[in-house]
Write an enzyme that holds these catalytic residues in place. Structure first.
Site, PDB file in Angstrom:
ATOM      1  N   GLY A  39       9.391   5.247   1.401  1.00  0.00           N
ATOM      2  CA  GLY A  39       8.141   5.020   0.674  1.00  0.00           C
ATOM      3  C   GLY A  39       6.964   4.791   1.594  1.00  0.00           C
ATOM      4  O   GLY A  39       7.019   5.133   2.776  1.00  0.00           O
ATOM      5  N   GLY A  44       2.654  12.894   6.422  1.00  0.00           N
ATOM      6  CA  GLY A  44       3.877  13.334   7.101  1.00  0.00           C
ATOM      7  C   GLY A  44       4.991  13.566   6.086  1.00  0.00           C
ATOM      8  O   GLY A  44       5.636  14.624   6.080  1.00  0.00           O
ATOM      9  N   HIS A  45       5.184  12.583   5.205  1.00  0.00           N
ATOM     10  CA  HIS A  45       6.181  12.756   4.132  1.00  0.00           C
ATOM     11  C   HIS A  45       5.820  13.971   3.274  1.00  0.00           C
ATOM     12  O   HIS A  45       6.684  14.760   2.893  1.00  0.00           O
ATOM     13  CB  HIS A  45       6.215  11.525   3.220  1.00  0.00           C
ATOM     14  CG  HIS A  45       6.598  10.245   3.887  1.00  0.00           C
ATOM     15  ND1 HIS A  45       5.731   9.190   4.017  1.00  0.00           N
ATOM     16  CD2 HIS A  45       7.765   9.840   4.459  1.00  0.00           C
ATOM     17  CE1 HIS A  45       6.348   8.180   4.618  1.00  0.00           C
ATOM     18  NE2 HIS A  45       7.577   8.548   4.909  1.00  0.00           N
ATOM     19  N   GLN A 173      16.793  10.211  15.266  1.00  0.00           N
ATOM     20  CA  GLN A 173      17.353  10.211  13.905  1.00  0.00           C
ATOM     21  C   GLN A 173      17.804  11.628  13.524  1.00  0.00           C
ATOM     22  O   GLN A 173      18.855  11.822  12.913  1.00  0.00           O
ATOM     23  CB  GLN A 173      16.295   9.699  12.933  1.00  0.00           C
ATOM     24  CG  GLN A 173      16.666   9.799  11.478  1.00  0.00           C
ATOM     25  CD  GLN A 173      15.706   9.000  10.603  1.00  0.00           C
ATOM     26  OE1 GLN A 173      15.798   7.796  10.519  1.00  0.00           O
ATOM     27  NE2 GLN A 173      14.782   9.679   9.959  1.00  0.00           N
ATOM     28  N   ARG A 207       4.322   2.352   9.294  1.00  0.00           N
ATOM     29  CA  ARG A 207       4.053   1.116  10.047  1.00  0.00           C
ATOM     30  C   ARG A 207       2.636   1.083  10.623  1.00  0.00           C
ATOM     31  O   ARG A 207       2.199   0.023  11.092  1.00  0.00           O
ATOM     32  CB  ARG A 207       5.088   0.930  11.159  1.00  0.00           C
ATOM     33  CG  ARG A 207       6.458   0.531  10.625  1.00  0.00           C
ATOM     34  CD  ARG A 207       7.381   0.059  11.741  1.00  0.00           C
ATOM     35  NE  ARG A 207       8.561  -0.615  11.224  1.00  0.00           N
ATOM     36  CZ  ARG A 207       9.747  -0.035  11.029  1.00  0.00           C
ATOM     37  NH1 ARG A 207       9.915   1.226  11.310  1.00  0.00           N
ATOM     38  NH2 ARG A 207      10.766  -0.735  10.550  1.00  0.00           N
TER      39      ARG A 207
HETATM   40  P1  AMP Z   1      10.484   7.065   6.552  1.00  0.00           P
HETATM   41  O1  AMP Z   1       9.899   6.842   5.213  1.00  0.00           O
HETATM   42  O2  AMP Z   1       9.693   6.477   7.668  1.00  0.00           O
HETATM   43  O3  AMP Z   1      11.961   6.751   6.626  1.00  0.00           O
HETATM   44  O4  AMP Z   1      10.401   8.637   6.803  1.00  0.00           O
HETATM   45  C1  AMP Z   1      10.949   9.566   5.905  1.00  0.00           C
HETATM   46  C2  AMP Z   1      10.941  10.920   6.558  1.00  0.00           C
HETATM   47  O5  AMP Z   1       9.600  11.288   6.879  1.00  0.00           O
HETATM   48  C3  AMP Z   1      11.720  10.940   7.894  1.00  0.00           C
HETATM   49  O6  AMP Z   1      12.445  12.146   7.976  1.00  0.00           O
HETATM   50  C4  AMP Z   1      10.636  10.879   8.922  1.00  0.00           C
HETATM   51  O7  AMP Z   1      10.992  11.460  10.163  1.00  0.00           O
HETATM   52  C5  AMP Z   1       9.535  11.684   8.237  1.00  0.00           C
HETATM   53  N1  AMP Z   1       8.249  11.366   8.823  1.00  0.00           N
HETATM   54  C6  AMP Z   1       7.733  10.125   9.054  1.00  0.00           C
HETATM   55  N2  AMP Z   1       6.549  10.219   9.688  1.00  0.00           N
HETATM   56  C7  AMP Z   1       6.303  11.537   9.851  1.00  0.00           C
HETATM   57  C8  AMP Z   1       5.236  12.288  10.448  1.00  0.00           C
HETATM   58  N3  AMP Z   1       4.174  11.687  10.996  1.00  0.00           N
HETATM   59  N4  AMP Z   1       5.305  13.644  10.428  1.00  0.00           N
HETATM   60  C9  AMP Z   1       6.391  14.255   9.879  1.00  0.00           C
HETATM   61  N5  AMP Z   1       7.425  13.613   9.311  1.00  0.00           N
HETATM   62  C10 AMP Z   1       7.387  12.284   9.300  1.00  0.00           C
END
Ligand code: AMP
Length: 315
Positions: A39, A44-45, A173, A207
């Site tokens: 969330g 990016g998401h 990851q 973050r």
């Molecule tokens: P998280 O919510 O941080 O667990 O991220 C969920 C997904 O979004 C993971 O696969 C992350 O690698 C991807 N993600 C997070 N930040 C970015 C970003 N800046 N660009 C592309 N993907 C991202």
């Protein structure tokens, strides 16, 4: 099952609801793409979601702040939880190009045996991916990838997607998940998409919400330093097509970081093989490497530091 307003996204709360939804997709001969998230959605998401919408008949996103990947002293409590605005972001995708469902489980749904953050007291089944979970992020956060691998295994078991999408932002990851899917013979295709960044180069991250505007601005030095290392490598290989010493690349990066603020603490900068994550003395053209870093920077509102991670890929 509840439905969010205008753009009719199904909000699924239980494993059974997701399985029912998935079964219907299968019966209709439709493909499913899946984006696991914690969330606090950002662009990016959204780039992962957009790719899934292009590739598949149906797309499902999960939003779950996974306790088992946080150590007791880490920011599980403080981690941003913004479900309403997340749903709004998902609804605001262009009409006709919207995810079908969001899975928002309770902790008890995902951890039927219960979950405590103290590993020695945990009960039940957990997944470890040995060989790529211990170094880099794993060295600073020993149970982190065990938590990630466990929750991703559960989610893939529930959703059984044709395609699953992850961001290169979390490079290690991605390696852990690829090995997990390979070794546990999980029937899905792992897609890794490029890191989205703010205009100053800072990698987008949930973050980043912890940072003041000033620190956000100053944090652009992280990507600038990694990019200078990459340019150094590319310039060297273009001239000679010979392997480049990792220590020379690292010198270039440290040189840029000399002008970082004093209260930025570098945890590691490392050059590793893109698949095995073995630390490399030389980077060979054609084999390539990942240069990754974790930097602790001051938080805006509270005591303590936010950990920012980033990486660039050498080919
Ligand atoms: P998280 O919510 O941080 O667990 O991220 C969920 C997904 O979004 C993971 O696969 C992350 O690698 C991807 N993600 C997070 N930040 C970015 C970003 N800046 N660009 C592309 N993907 C991202």
């Amino acid at each position: 099952m509840t439905t969010a307003s205008s753009n009719t996204i199904k909000i699924l709360r239980t494993v059974q609801q997701v399985r029912q939804w998935r079964r219907q997709c299968l019966l209709n001969g439709k493909t499913v793409g899946f984006i696991p998230t914690m969330g606090a959605l950002h662009s990016g998401h959204c780039s992962l979601i957009s790719q899934s919408l292009k590739d598949n008949h149906h797309t499902i996103v999960s939003i779950f702040v996974n306790p088992s990947q946080f150590a007791p002293h880490e920011d599980l409590e403080a981690y941003p939880r913004t479900l309403e605005s997340d749903l709004k972001i998902l609804e605001d995708f262009p009409k006709g190009n919207v995810v079908d469902a969001v899975f928002v489980p309770k902790i008890s749904e995902m951890y039927p045996s219960g979950i405590t953050l103290e590993v020695p007291k945990q009960k039940g089944a957990f997944v470890t991916v040995q060989g790529c979970s211990e170094q880099l992020e794993g060295a600073s956060r020993p149970a982190f990838f065990r938590g990630v691998a466990t929750v991703v295994t559960k989610l893939l078991n529930i959703v059984t997607p044709d395609q699953v999408y992850f961001g290169q932002k979390d490079a290690q990851q991605c390696v852990v998940i690829k090995n997990l899917v390979k070794d546990l013979l999980i029937d899905t295709n792992v897609n890794v998409l490029p890191t989205l960044r703010e205009s100053n180069g800072l990698a987008l991250s949930s973050r980043n919400a912890y940072l003041s505007d000033e620190v956000r601005d100053q944090s652009s030095i992280i990507y600038r330093a990694l990019s200078n290392g990459k340019t150094f490598y590319e310039t060297s290989t273009k001239k000679t097509n010979q392997p480049v010493k990792s220590s020379d690349i690292l010198n270039e990066i440290h040189h840029t970081l000399e002008s970082k603020p004093d209260n930025f603490n570098i945890e590691y900068i490392s050059i590793n093989h893109p698949q095995s994550l073995e630390e490399l003395e030389f980077v060979e053209p054609g084999v390539g490497a990942i240069i990754s870093t974790a930097v602790r920077v001051p938080k805006e509102k509270e005591e303590g530091e936010a950990r920012l991670i980033d990486n660039v890929v050498l080919s």
